[in-house]
Design a protein around this motif. Structure first.
Motif, PDB file in Angstrom:
ATOM      1  N   PHE A  65       0.828  -1.213   0.000  1.00 20.98           N
ATOM      2  CA  PHE A  65       0.000   0.000   0.000  1.00 20.98           C
ATOM      3  C   PHE A  65       0.864   1.266   0.000  1.00 20.98           C
ATOM      4  N   ILE A  66       1.935   1.257   0.786  1.00 16.86           N
ATOM      5  CA  ILE A  66       2.822   2.431   0.863  1.00 16.86           C
ATOM      6  C   ILE A  66       3.473   2.701  -0.489  1.00 16.86           C
ATOM      7  N   VAL A  67       3.915   1.647  -1.169  1.00 16.05           N
ATOM      8  CA  VAL A  67       4.526   1.810  -2.492  1.00 16.05           C
ATOM      9  C   VAL A  67       3.519   2.393  -3.483  1.00 16.05           C
ATOM     10  N   MET A  68       2.287   1.911  -3.448  1.00 14.57           N
ATOM     11  CA  MET A  68       1.266   2.407  -4.373  1.00 14.57           C
ATOM     12  C   MET A  68       0.916   3.870  -4.085  1.00 14.57           C
ATOM     13  N   THR A  69       0.878   4.244  -2.816  1.00  6.39           N
ATOM     14  CA  THR A  69       0.600   5.638  -2.467  1.00  6.39           C
ATOM     15  C   THR A  69       1.715   6.543  -2.968  1.00  6.39           C
ATOM     16  N   GLY A  70       2.964   6.111  -2.794  1.00  6.47           N
ATOM     17  CA  GLY A  70       4.084   6.879  -3.324  1.00  6.47           C
ATOM     18  C   GLY A  70       4.041   6.996  -4.841  1.00  6.47           C
ATOM     19  N   SER A  71       3.588   5.939  -5.523  1.00 11.58           N
ATOM     20  CA  SER A  71       3.488   5.980  -6.986  1.00 11.58           C
ATOM     21  C   SER A  71       2.463   7.008  -7.445  1.00 11.58           C
ATOM     22  N   SER A  72       1.378   7.153  -6.696  1.00  9.29           N
ATOM     23  CA  SER A  72       0.363   8.143  -7.069  1.00  9.29           C
ATOM     24  C   SER A  72       0.933   9.564  -6.979  1.00  9.29           C
ATOM     25  N   ILE A  73       1.844   9.798  -6.031  1.00 13.08           N
ATOM     26  CA  ILE A  73       2.488  11.113  -5.936  1.00 13.08           C
ATOM     27  C   ILE A  73       3.355  11.365  -7.166  1.00 13.08           C
ATOM     28  N   VAL A  74       4.068  10.329  -7.596  1.00  7.49           N
ATOM     29  CA  VAL A  74       4.961  10.470  -8.753  1.00  7.49           C
ATOM     30  C   VAL A  74       4.185  10.925  -9.990  1.00  7.49           C
ATOM     31  N   PHE A  75       2.984  10.381 -10.193  1.00 12.31           N
ATOM     32  CA  PHE A  75       2.221  10.699 -11.399  1.00 12.31           C
ATOM     33  C   PHE A  75       1.721  12.140 -11.418  1.00 12.31           C
ATOM     34  N   ILE A  76       1.505  12.745 -10.241  1.00 11.44           N
ATOM     35  CA  ILE A  76       1.000  14.119 -10.244  1.00 11.44           C
ATOM     36  C   ILE A  76       2.110  15.160 -10.065  1.00 11.44           C
ATOM     37  N   ILE A  77       3.379  14.718 -10.021  1.00 10.37           N
ATOM     38  CA  ILE A  77       4.481  15.669  -9.854  1.00 10.37           C
ATOM     39  C   ILE A  77       4.514  16.721 -10.964  1.00 10.37           C
ATOM     40  N   PRO A  78       4.341  16.358 -12.264  1.00 12.39           N
ATOM     41  CA  PRO A  78       4.332  17.413 -13.294  1.00 12.39           C
ATOM     42  C   PRO A  78       3.230  18.446 -13.060  1.00 12.39           C
ATOM     43  N   LEU A  79       2.045  17.992 -12.668  1.00 12.20           N
ATOM     44  CA  LEU A  79       0.955  18.919 -12.392  1.00 12.20           C
ATOM     45  C   LEU A  79       1.246  19.758 -11.156  1.00 12.20           C
ATOM     46  N   LEU A  80       1.917  19.148 -10.184  1.00 14.20           N
ATOM     47  CA  LEU A  80       2.291  19.869  -8.968  1.00 14.20           C
ATOM     48  C   LEU A  80       3.252  21.012  -9.289  1.00 14.20           C
ATOM     49  N   PHE A  81       4.303  20.733 -10.069  1.00 10.52           N
ATOM     50  CA  PHE A  81       5.266  21.773 -10.451  1.00 10.52           C
ATOM     51  C   PHE A  81       4.575  22.886 -11.233  1.00 10.52           C
ATOM     52  N   LYS A  82       3.670  22.495 -12.128  1.00 12.64           N
ATOM     53  CA  LYS A  82       2.970  23.471 -12.951  1.00 12.64           C
ATOM     54  C   LYS A  82       2.131  24.417 -12.092  1.00 12.64           C
ATOM     55  N   GLU A  83       1.415  23.864 -11.110  1.00 17.72           N
ATOM     56  CA  GLU A  83       0.551  24.689 -10.276  1.00 17.72           C
ATOM     57  C   GLU A  83       1.350  25.526  -9.288  1.00 17.72           C
ATOM     58  N   VAL A  84       2.431  24.971  -8.753  1.00 20.64           N
ATOM     59  CA  VAL A  84       3.285  25.751  -7.848  1.00 20.64           C
ATOM     60  C   VAL A  84       3.917  26.914  -8.601  1.00 20.64           C
ATOM     61  N   LEU A  85       4.364  26.656  -9.840  1.00 21.63           N
ATOM     62  CA  LEU A  85       4.944  27.724 -10.651  1.00 21.63           C
ATOM     63  C   LEU A  85       3.912  28.809 -10.951  1.00 21.63           C
ATOM     64  N   ALA A  86       2.668  28.394 -11.229  1.00 23.09           N
ATOM     65  CA  ALA A  86       1.609  29.370 -11.493  1.00 23.09           C
ATOM     66  C   ALA A  86       1.318  30.206 -10.250  1.00 23.09           C
ATOM     67  N   MET A  87       1.340  29.575  -9.073  1.00 25.46           N
ATOM     68  CA  MET A  87       1.134  30.320  -7.838  1.00 25.46           C
ATOM     69  C   MET A  87       2.249  31.334  -7.625  1.00 25.46           C
ATOM     70  N   TRP A  88       3.498  30.944  -7.927  1.00 26.35           N
ATOM     71  CA  TRP A  88       4.628  31.852  -7.763  1.00 26.35           C
ATOM     72  C   TRP A  88       4.512  33.035  -8.723  1.00 26.35           C
ATOM     73  N   ARG A  89       4.096  32.776  -9.960  1.00 24.20           N
ATOM     74  CA  ARG A  89       3.931  33.849 -10.936  1.00 24.20           C
ATOM     75  C   ARG A  89       2.819  34.799 -10.515  1.00 24.20           C
ATOM     76  N   ASP A  90       1.716  34.257 -10.013  1.00 18.46           N
ATOM     77  CA  ASP A  90       0.625  35.109  -9.553  1.00 18.46           C
ATOM     78  C   ASP A  90       1.076  36.010  -8.404  1.00 18.46           C
ATOM     79  N   ARG A  91       1.856  35.433  -7.505  1.00 17.02           N
ATOM     80  CA  ARG A  91       2.346  36.222  -6.370  1.00 17.02           C
ATOM     81  C   ARG A  91       3.300  37.317  -6.825  1.00 17.02           C
ATOM     82  N   GLN A  92       4.151  36.991  -7.804  1.00 16.66           N
ATOM     83  CA  GLN A  92       5.064  38.007  -8.319  1.00 16.66           C
ATOM     84  C   GLN A  92       4.297  39.117  -9.021  1.00 16.66           C
ATOM     85  N   ALA A  93       3.265  38.761  -9.780  1.00 13.67           N
ATOM     86  CA  ALA A  93       2.452  39.762 -10.465  1.00 13.67           C
ATOM     87  C   ALA A  93       1.733  40.662  -9.455  1.00 13.67           C
TER      88      ALA A  93
END
Length: 502
Positions: free
Chosen positions: A469-497
């Motif tokens: 179960f722990i391995v599968m939960t960690g795998s689910s995090i791996v799949f959303i990492i690109p979306l995570l970086f994208k949203e964190v970057l968007a939050m940083w840009r909004d804050r800078q603006a």
């Protein structure tokens, strides 16, 4: 700017409340009947592997006298078959989700929903009640009925999510859908209590009660559900309760698409802005999107793969938790059923709280990633729970909060975001199709996992199941990492603006 966290609830109409309750309780009843099977596994296993000696018969009586209903030689074989039935159900459920999502975008959602509810209720009555009353015990019959049950139940979830998406707009969707997605957990709790209350009379009566209630619920939904605001002459403004003047422009944008410009959002709003008059011709219905087109929409594939790993863990708790508590700790089956509801209590709170946080942040992926990281620690802690029901319940609720919460978000609010994103440009229907893809992919992962759980447990023990179960939960995090970086970057840009504006 993120949408406001509060203030939109008071602007919904009574139609929204009725739709919320009808879709909520339709899935509550479906999950209550589904939970019945996992709650009576011990009783079914005992029925399928009876004792060799019948005390009421002479010792020299032939074995067949008291072994007519024996399907397996021992309990281990029965357990493996129960795991195979779980996998059979989930595989057929997954295939059905891919189909029913496409059908739901082309056929009246109310018809598809009621057909799934009532048809599934009939099949469950045949599987659990009628076969026992008539003393029909056949492996192939059980497998066939469970395949049919999976196909019928798959018609429900894409339809209820699509109906909710039609009525509830972008503003506050995380909180509303987080609260609404508790329907599965409430159904699990209801199913556990219904099963435990009549289990003393025989497991067939647990199936009887839940199937009858589910069938009645399908009839109520058929006559009472409005699938779209258009059916009562409401526009998008009315359905969300918010006018464009009162809404921040960001609230038009799906959280999955940060690049969508304001023109696309306005085009989407204009599609529904005028209220239909009785003497006006009806507008042309939006064209339904193709299956492959829906699969290629931004965010659909990574969230589907993440949900496959997460649903494997979530449904393993759903199918095996009462069995695990009864066998690992020696607690009575009824006690294990009642204790297992704490996992669902945690899931209810987790889905609502995390949905509200994601609304306030204006992003979903960071909330998911943080919750799933904490879920890995919660799983390790629960695997070492002592033989104490109070401590076990507390650890269960914590685990449910961090696993059930993200699971509810992906299957409801995020699926609705993906099905209403700017890439569709407001001229195609995709909500049911996208929901079917996300949940169908999740069900494929869950289906393979159920047999693996029974296999790992029989060969290595329950501790290795939790490592899995722990391995599968960690795998689910791996799949959303690109979306995570994208949203964190968007939050940083909004804050800078925002800083530049100040």
């Amino acid at each position: 700017m993120p949408p406001p966290c509060c203030g939109y609830l008071s602007q919904y109409t009574h139609h929204h409340l009725v739709v919320f309750l009808l879709t909520f309780f339709s899935y509550v009843l479906l999950h209550a009947s589904r939970k019945t099977f996992s709650n009576v596994k011990v009783s079914i296993s005992a029925q399928w592997t009876p004792a060799f000696q019948n005390g009421s018969a002479p010792a020299f009586s032939p074995g067949e006298t008291w072994e007519e209903n024996r399907l397996f030689e021992d309990e281990e074989q029965a357990t493996l078959f129960l795991g195979a039935l779980d996998s059979i159900f989930l595989f057929s459920y997954a295939v059905g989700l891919y189909l029913s999502g496409v059908i739901g975008d082309r056929v009246n959602l109310r018809y598809v929903l009621c057909f799934g509810l009532c048809g599934s209720a009939v099949v469950e009555f045949l599987f659990g009640t009628l076969t026992e009353w008539l003393h029909i015990y056949n492996v192939y019959l059980y497998c066939g009925l469970w395949v049919l049950n999976g196909l019928l139940q798959s018609a429900v979830w894409p339809c209820v999510v699509a109906v909710m998406g039609n009525w509830f707009g972008k503003a506050g969707r995380g909180f509303v859908f987080g609260l609404w997605s508790a329907c599965a957990s409430v159904g699990n709790i209801l199913g556990a209590f219904l099963a435990s209350s009549v289990l003393k009379y025989g497991y067939e009566y647990a199936f009887l009660v839940t199937s009858v209630v589910q069938f009645a619920g399908g009839v109520v939904v058929f006559f009472g559900l409005l699938t779209s605001p258009k059916e009562v002459g409401l526009s998008l403004e009315s359905e969300t309760g918010l006018s464009p003047v009162e809404r921040d422009t960001d609230s038009h944008r799906p959280l999955m698409s940060d690049e969508e410009d304001e023109a696309e959002a306005e085009a989407y709003a204009r599609q529904y802005q005028s209220v239909q008059q009785p003497d006006e011709p009806l507008a042309e219905a939006p064209r339904a999107i193709g299956f492959c087109q829906a699969f290629c929409l931004p965010g659909v594939l990574p969230y589907s793969l993440a949900y496959a790993c997460l649903k494997l863990v979530n449904y393993s708790f759903f199918f095996w938790l009462p069995f695990y508590l009864s066998n690992n700790y020696g607690w009575k089956e009824a006690e294990a059923d009642r204790l297992s509801v704490w996992y669902d209590v945690g899931g209810i709170i987790g889905g609502t709280v995390q949905g509200l946080i994601s609304d306030c942040m204006g992003k979903r992926a960071p909330v998911l990633a943080m919750s799933l990281a904490l879920a890995m620690g919660a799983l390790m802690g629960y695997s070492r729970s002592p033989n104490d029901q109070v401590i076990n319940a507390a650890l269960l609720a914590t685990t449910g909060f961090f696993i059930g919460g993200p699971s509810n978000m992906i299957s409801s609010a995020i699926s609705a975001d993906l099905g209403r994103q700017g890439a569709l440009r407001g001229n195609q229907e995709a909500l049911a199709t996208v929901t079917g893809i996300v949940d169908g992919t999740g069900s494929i992962g869950a289906a393979g996992g159920q047999y693996l759980v029974s296999l790992i447990e029989s060969k290595l023990g329950w501790m290795y199941v939790f490592y899995f179960f722990i391995v599968m939960t960690g795998s689910s995090i791996v799949f959303i990492i690109p979306l995570l970086f994208k949203e964190v970057l968007a939050m940083w840009r909004d804050r800078q603006a925002l800083r530049r504006q100040l």
